[in-house]
Structure formats: C-alpha cells, structure tokens
Scaffold this active site. Structure first.
Site, PDB file in Angstrom:
ATOM      1  N   LYS A  37       0.872  -1.184   0.000  1.00 22.60           N
ATOM      2  CA  LYS A  37       0.000   0.000   0.000  1.00 22.60           C
ATOM      3  C   LYS A  37       0.902   1.224   0.000  1.00 22.60           C
ATOM      4  O   LYS A  37       2.047   1.170   0.470  1.00 22.60           O
ATOM      5  CB  LYS A  37      -0.882   0.021   1.253  1.00 22.60           C
ATOM      6  CG  LYS A  37      -2.141   0.834   1.105  1.00 22.60           C
ATOM      7  CD  LYS A  37      -3.259   0.058   0.411  1.00 22.60           C
ATOM      8  CE  LYS A  37      -4.510   0.881   0.246  1.00 22.60           C
ATOM      9  NZ  LYS A  37      -5.642   0.069  -0.226  1.00 22.60           N
ATOM     10  N   GLY A  53     -24.008   4.751   1.582  1.00 20.91           N
ATOM     11  CA  GLY A  53     -22.910   5.188   0.703  1.00 20.91           C
ATOM     12  C   GLY A  53     -23.168   4.775  -0.730  1.00 20.91           C
ATOM     13  O   GLY A  53     -22.645   3.755  -1.190  1.00 20.91           O
ATOM     14  N   TYR A  54     -23.986   5.568  -1.465  1.00 19.29           N
ATOM     15  CA  TYR A  54     -24.368   5.172  -2.826  1.00 19.29           C
ATOM     16  C   TYR A  54     -23.347   5.702  -3.840  1.00 19.29           C
ATOM     17  O   TYR A  54     -23.630   6.595  -4.619  1.00 19.29           O
ATOM     18  CB  TYR A  54     -25.780   5.680  -3.115  1.00 19.29           C
ATOM     19  CG  TYR A  54     -26.494   4.892  -4.201  1.00 19.29           C
ATOM     20  CD1 TYR A  54     -26.644   3.514  -4.091  1.00 19.29           C
ATOM     21  CD2 TYR A  54     -27.001   5.509  -5.329  1.00 19.29           C
ATOM     22  CE1 TYR A  54     -27.280   2.784  -5.075  1.00 19.29           C
ATOM     23  CE2 TYR A  54     -27.643   4.785  -6.327  1.00 19.29           C
ATOM     24  CZ  TYR A  54     -27.783   3.421  -6.187  1.00 19.29           C
ATOM     25  OH  TYR A  54     -28.410   2.689  -7.175  1.00 19.29           O
ATOM     26  N   GLY A  55     -22.135   5.112  -3.824  1.00 19.73           N
ATOM     27  CA  GLY A  55     -21.056   5.567  -4.714  1.00 19.73           C
ATOM     28  C   GLY A  55     -20.632   4.488  -5.697  1.00 19.73           C
ATOM     29  O   GLY A  55     -21.443   3.656  -6.116  1.00 19.73           O
TER      30      GLY A  55
HETATM   31  P1  NAD Z   1     -17.140   6.644  -3.446  1.00 25.02           P
HETATM   32  O1  NAD Z   1     -16.569   7.925  -2.976  1.00 25.02           O
HETATM   33  O2  NAD Z   1     -17.495   6.466  -4.892  1.00 25.02           O
HETATM   34  O3  NAD Z   1     -18.495   6.313  -2.645  1.00 25.02           O
HETATM   35  C1  NAD Z   1     -18.633   6.486  -1.291  1.00 25.02           C
HETATM   36  C2  NAD Z   1     -20.038   7.012  -1.034  1.00 25.02           C
HETATM   37  O4  NAD Z   1     -20.230   7.074   0.370  1.00 25.02           O
HETATM   38  C3  NAD Z   1     -20.295   8.413  -1.583  1.00 25.02           C
HETATM   39  O5  NAD Z   1     -21.553   8.422  -2.227  1.00 25.02           O
HETATM   40  C4  NAD Z   1     -20.329   9.290  -0.327  1.00 25.02           C
HETATM   41  O6  NAD Z   1     -21.189  10.401  -0.472  1.00 25.02           O
HETATM   42  C5  NAD Z   1     -20.877   8.305   0.670  1.00 25.02           C
HETATM   43  N1  NAD Z   1     -20.619   8.640   2.061  1.00 25.02           N
HETATM   44  C6  NAD Z   1     -19.524   9.187   2.630  1.00 25.02           C
HETATM   45  N2  NAD Z   1     -19.696   9.342   3.955  1.00 25.02           N
HETATM   46  C7  NAD Z   1     -20.940   8.867   4.227  1.00 25.02           C
HETATM   47  C8  NAD Z   1     -21.698   8.740   5.414  1.00 25.02           C
HETATM   48  N3  NAD Z   1     -21.217   9.119   6.597  1.00 25.02           N
HETATM   49  N4  NAD Z   1     -22.943   8.218   5.339  1.00 25.02           N
HETATM   50  C9  NAD Z   1     -23.449   7.818   4.147  1.00 25.02           C
HETATM   51  N5  NAD Z   1     -22.759   7.899   2.994  1.00 25.02           N
HETATM   52  C10 NAD Z   1     -21.529   8.424   3.037  1.00 25.02           C
HETATM   53  O7  NAD Z   1     -16.125   5.518  -2.949  1.00 25.02           O
HETATM   54  P2  NAD Z   1     -16.064   3.988  -3.381  1.00 25.02           P
HETATM   55  O8  NAD Z   1     -14.975   3.792  -4.352  1.00 25.02           O
HETATM   56  O9  NAD Z   1     -17.433   3.501  -3.705  1.00 25.02           O
HETATM   57  O10 NAD Z   1     -15.553   3.322  -2.020  1.00 25.02           O
HETATM   58  C11 NAD Z   1     -16.445   3.115  -0.939  1.00 25.02           C
HETATM   59  C12 NAD Z   1     -15.821   2.122   0.027  1.00 25.02           C
HETATM   60  O11 NAD Z   1     -15.503   0.903  -0.654  1.00 25.02           O
HETATM   61  C13 NAD Z   1     -14.517   2.585   0.687  1.00 25.02           C
HETATM   62  O12 NAD Z   1     -14.473   2.059   1.997  1.00 25.02           O
HETATM   63  C14 NAD Z   1     -13.456   1.901  -0.160  1.00 25.02           C
HETATM   64  O13 NAD Z   1     -12.233   1.712   0.549  1.00 25.02           O
HETATM   65  C15 NAD Z   1     -14.143   0.581  -0.437  1.00 25.02           C
HETATM   66  N6  NAD Z   1     -13.594  -0.140  -1.575  1.00 25.02           N
HETATM   67  C16 NAD Z   1     -13.634   0.413  -2.821  1.00 25.02           C
HETATM   68  C17 NAD Z   1     -13.136  -0.325  -3.906  1.00 25.02           C
HETATM   69  C18 NAD Z   1     -13.235   0.211  -5.301  1.00 25.02           C
HETATM   70  O14 NAD Z   1     -12.969  -0.549  -6.229  1.00 25.02           O
HETATM   71  N7  NAD Z   1     -13.645   1.453  -5.501  1.00 25.02           N
HETATM   72  C19 NAD Z   1     -12.567  -1.598  -3.702  1.00 25.02           C
HETATM   73  C20 NAD Z   1     -12.532  -2.125  -2.414  1.00 25.02           C
HETATM   74  C21 NAD Z   1     -13.065  -1.389  -1.358  1.00 25.02           C
END
Ligand code: NAD
Length: 417
Positions: free
Chosen positions: A108, A220-222
């Site tokens: 990392k 967390g709708y991301g």
């Molecule tokens: P992202 O930024 O696209 O989505 C995160 C979402 O969470 C956003 O919509 C944000 O507004 C929302 N959010 C933030 N704080 C919040 C809260 N307190 N309450 C409700 N919603 C909240 O990020 P992502 O890439 O989707 O990653 C999300 C998680 O998944 C992280 O923990 C990341 O480490 C993990 N992850 C991501 C990947 C990947 O491929 N992107 C792989 C493994 C793990």
C-alpha cells in the site's frame, strides 16, 4: 482526529491475524514473521505549488508481504496518511489477495495531502514526484500500485508515464485501474460491486436466504454500491434505503437503482429522490431490511448501533465498516457478516486480470472478465465457508485463517520460516 493520534491502527489490524494464528496453532515467532511488513519506504516530495512557493509532501510505500507474489495495493491521497495507516492497509491487502487466491502479496502507499484543495496541475506534479521517488520500489514483478481513497484513473496514468520515462520502457503492468486507452481492463469499474454480488448470491444459497423479494439497504451510494444495487435489483431484490454523505431516502416498496444514479448525477445526492421518505445518512444501517450493504467508510457499524441492526446478512463492500466490538454483538445476534477481505475483493481481482492482460498484450472481452471474476469470488466464498463450518468460527475469522495459512505455506516453501 488523525489515525496517528488514535493509537496504532496496525496493532488493531493484527488482532484478527492473532485469532487466525491461534486456530492454526502457529508459534508466536511465526506470527511475528507473518505480521511484520517486509519493507517500508518514506519519501519527501517537494513540488512547486500554483502560487510559486515550494511545498514538501511526505509519501509512503510499504511492502507487507511478497511471499505469494509481488506486493499489490492502492495509493491513498488523504491528510491523515501516516506510516501506521499505510502498514495496516498493506497488511489487509496481503490477507485479501490470499483470500481470493490471486498470486500477490500485499502493499500500500499514500501521500499526506488534501487532494480536494489541490489543482489538477499540483496533483500531476505531486504524482510524478511520488512516482519518481518510489520508482525503484515498484515494477510489474515487484509491487503494483492502484487507486485508493483520493486517487483515480488519471492519477494512475500520470504515475505510469513518469515510471515509463525512468524505466526507459513501456511497462503497463506496473500499475492497475488505468484508463482503458492505456491498458485498463473492461469490467474494472463495476468489479467491486460485481464481486460483492457473486459472494452475496453464494452466501444466500449457503444460509438459505431467499433473494427474490429480499429488502436491501445501502449506506454510501457511490462507485461500489451502485453496481451491486443494480445486480441485486435484477435478481428481484427491493432496494428499500440508500444514502450518501448528504442524506438518505427510504421506500419500503423499493426504488429503481438506475433512476437513483441518474437523480444523484443531476443533484449530486440521493436526497430528495421522488416517492421516498427522507432519512439520515446513517439510517440505512438500522432500517428494517434483509441485506445491509455498508459501502461508505470505515467504522460505521459500532457498539452504539450494532444492536439496532435488523439485517440477516451484511455485505461489507467498504473497507473496515464494522468495529471489533460491533462484530461481537452481530455474532451474538446471529447476523451473517460477509467480511470486507472477501466481499470487496472483486476490485483487486479484476486489477489482477488487468495485469495479466498487460503482460500477455492480449485483451479479454467484458464477458470473459465477468466469467473469470465469478469463478474467483465463488471459489473464495466456498473455501471460507468450509473453514467457518470446520472450526465453528465466523466468516471473518475463517477468511483470515484461510489467508494466513496460504501466506504461512508460501513463506515455508521459500524457506523464510
Ligand atoms: P465513493 O466515494 O465512490 O463512494 C462512497 C459514497 O459514500 C459516496 O456516495 C459518499 O457520499 C458516501 N458517504 C460518505 N460518507 C458517508 C456517510 N457518513 N454516510 C453515508 N454515505 C456516506 O467511494 P467507493 O470507491 O465507492 O468506495 C467506498 C468504500 O468501498 C470505501 O471504503 C473503499 O475503501 C471501499 N472499496 C472500494 C473499492 C473500489 O474498487 N472502488 C474496492 C474495495 C473497497
């Protein structure tokens, strides 16, 4: 409060390793050999800011383990980045890569910076400076970075370009989650959600939970949440609650995941979505549902709210969403937790596929990537589930037991222990 101030995240991270080591009856000296990172590099990166002044940033790259293959893990740009955090994240990557059986160790990296306050030019200079500073520490057979919090495909592109100049050759396998135009893989964008979906389907079969009509709630709708919502919806699940950092919405009859995406793209939040009731950002954790998908940040399910959770199954798409105290409460309540090191490993698995394609110089269709991802995720779930049954332990401890056994065997085969 920064991670550095909270005490050692790394020591916390090792607790589940120790549980797994006890199940495997490993001696304390062996546990030390598996736990300690192999190498850690700290670099200073001075760059010219847009105002003409020089600012020096601190960057890190840690190889936790290379016993099973080159180190692999993302790069984080965040103000709280410190050595302790990077060491913990590198350790989790060793575990995750071993759980799904891809031939990597764990690594990392990160830079203590606030990308939200930096211009594109500043971010590019910082990324090129970091790439040059750690160039001798990475490589497609040494250590392969990828994005994490605060970094994206464009940053991967700048990193690769600077590395190619220093190495004097084109070597796309040095970094993954690149844009498609420079050797990225089809299927990478949806991979984490897709992998979580395959694991959920297997778990539902194993624990006899019908998915048709199951109510799903998502915090967390991301990036990772939107695809899993769509795949579960296509199977007949109802998406009853979703939230983001601005707010949340609830409708017990279910909401259309694609319409939620369109609405969020227009208004920047799901808040105010038509035909739904307004709820808070954290309410999806405790609403009445069958499947809960925490997909936002770490430490969301805590000892304060764990008892109020009504879901039968939790799919940890976020990294570290459940605190160890909450984990115990959930276990006592009989909630099935699909742990992050298994549930969200689809992302790194398709990163591995990208690296394989880069090294072959031959690229797969999206269908081929999907089929291979399904195979990896399904197999990993079955292996973890068998261990959980064999030792009568939860799926998190079982996943760690599987991973630690694989790392131990690799270190033994190499004659390192
Ligand atoms: P992202 O930024 O696209 O989505 C995160 C979402 O969470 C956003 O919509 C944000 O507004 C929302 N959010 C933030 N704080 C919040 C809260 N307190 N309450 C409700 N919603 C909240 O990020 P992502 O890439 O989707 O990653 C999300 C998680 O998944 C992280 O923990 C990341 O480490 C993990 N992850 C991501 C990947 C990947 O491929 N992107 C792989 C493994 C793990």
């Amino acid at each position: 409060m920064s991670n550095a101030e909270k005490g050692s995240l790394y020591e916390e991270a090792l607790k589940t390793l120790r549980e797994a080591a006890a199940i495997l009856k490993l001696e304390p000296e062996i546990v030390d050999a598996i736990a300690n990172p192999e190498q850690a590099l700290i670099v200073s990166i001075p760059i010219k800011m847009d105002n003409g002044k020089v600012k020096t940033f601190t960057g890190y790259r840690v190889h936790h383990s290379t016993a099973r293959g080159p180190a692999k893990g993302g790069i984080r740009y965040h103000p709280n980045v410190c050595l302790d955090e990077v060491k913990s994240l590198a350790f989790w990557m060793s575990i995750k890569n071993a759980v799904v059986g891809i031939p990597y160790g764990g690594g990392k990296g990160g830079i203590a910076c606030n990308p939200k306050e930096m211009s594109q030019g500043e971010l590019e200079r910082l990324t090129r400076g970091y790439s040059a500073a750690i160039a001798r520490f990475v490589g497609s057979d040494i250590d392969i970075p990828a994005p994490d919090v605060g970094t994206n495909a464009q940053i991967m592109g700048w990193f690769a370009d600077e590395y190619y100049k220093i190495a004097g050759k084109h070597e796309p396998g040095v970094i993954t989650s690149k844009p498609l135009s420079i050797g990225g893989s089809l299927g990478r964008v949806t991979a984490t959600g897709r992998g979580g979906f395959f694991v959920t389907v297997e778990a539902a079969k194993a624990f006899n939970i019908p998915l048709k009509g199951a109510r799903v709630s998502i915090q967390g709708y991301g990036n990772v949440a939107q695809p899993i919502a769509q795949y579960l919806h296509e199977l007949g699940c109802k998406i009853v609650a979703v939230s983001d950092s601005v707010g949340g919405v609830y409708n017990p009859e279910g909401m259309d995941p694609l319409k939620l995406v369109e609405y969020k793209e227009k208004t920047r939040s799901v808040k105010g979505f038509p035909e739904s009731k307004e709820i808070s950002t954290n309410d999806p954790l405790t609403v009445d549902c069958d499947i809960l998908v925490p997909s936002a940040l770490e430490n969301q399910i805590t000892k304060e709210n764990a008892d109020k959770i009504k879901a039968k199954i939790i799919v940890e798409l976020a990294n570290g969403p459940t605190t160890p105290e909450a984990d115990k409460i959930l276990q006592e309540k009989g909630v099935i937790v699909l742990p992050d090191v298994l549930a969200n490993a689809g992302g790194v698995t398709v990163s591995y596929f990208e690296w394989v394609q880069n090294r072959m110089g031959y690229y797969w269709t999206e269908e081929e990537v999907d089929e291979k991802l399904k195979h990896v995720m399904t197999k990993a779930f079955k292996e973890v589930y068998e261990i959980a049954k064999q030792y009568k332990i939860n799926l998190r401890t079982a996943a760690y037991t599987l991973a630690v056994k694989k790392i131990f065997e690799a270190m033994q085969a190499l004659g390192r222990i």
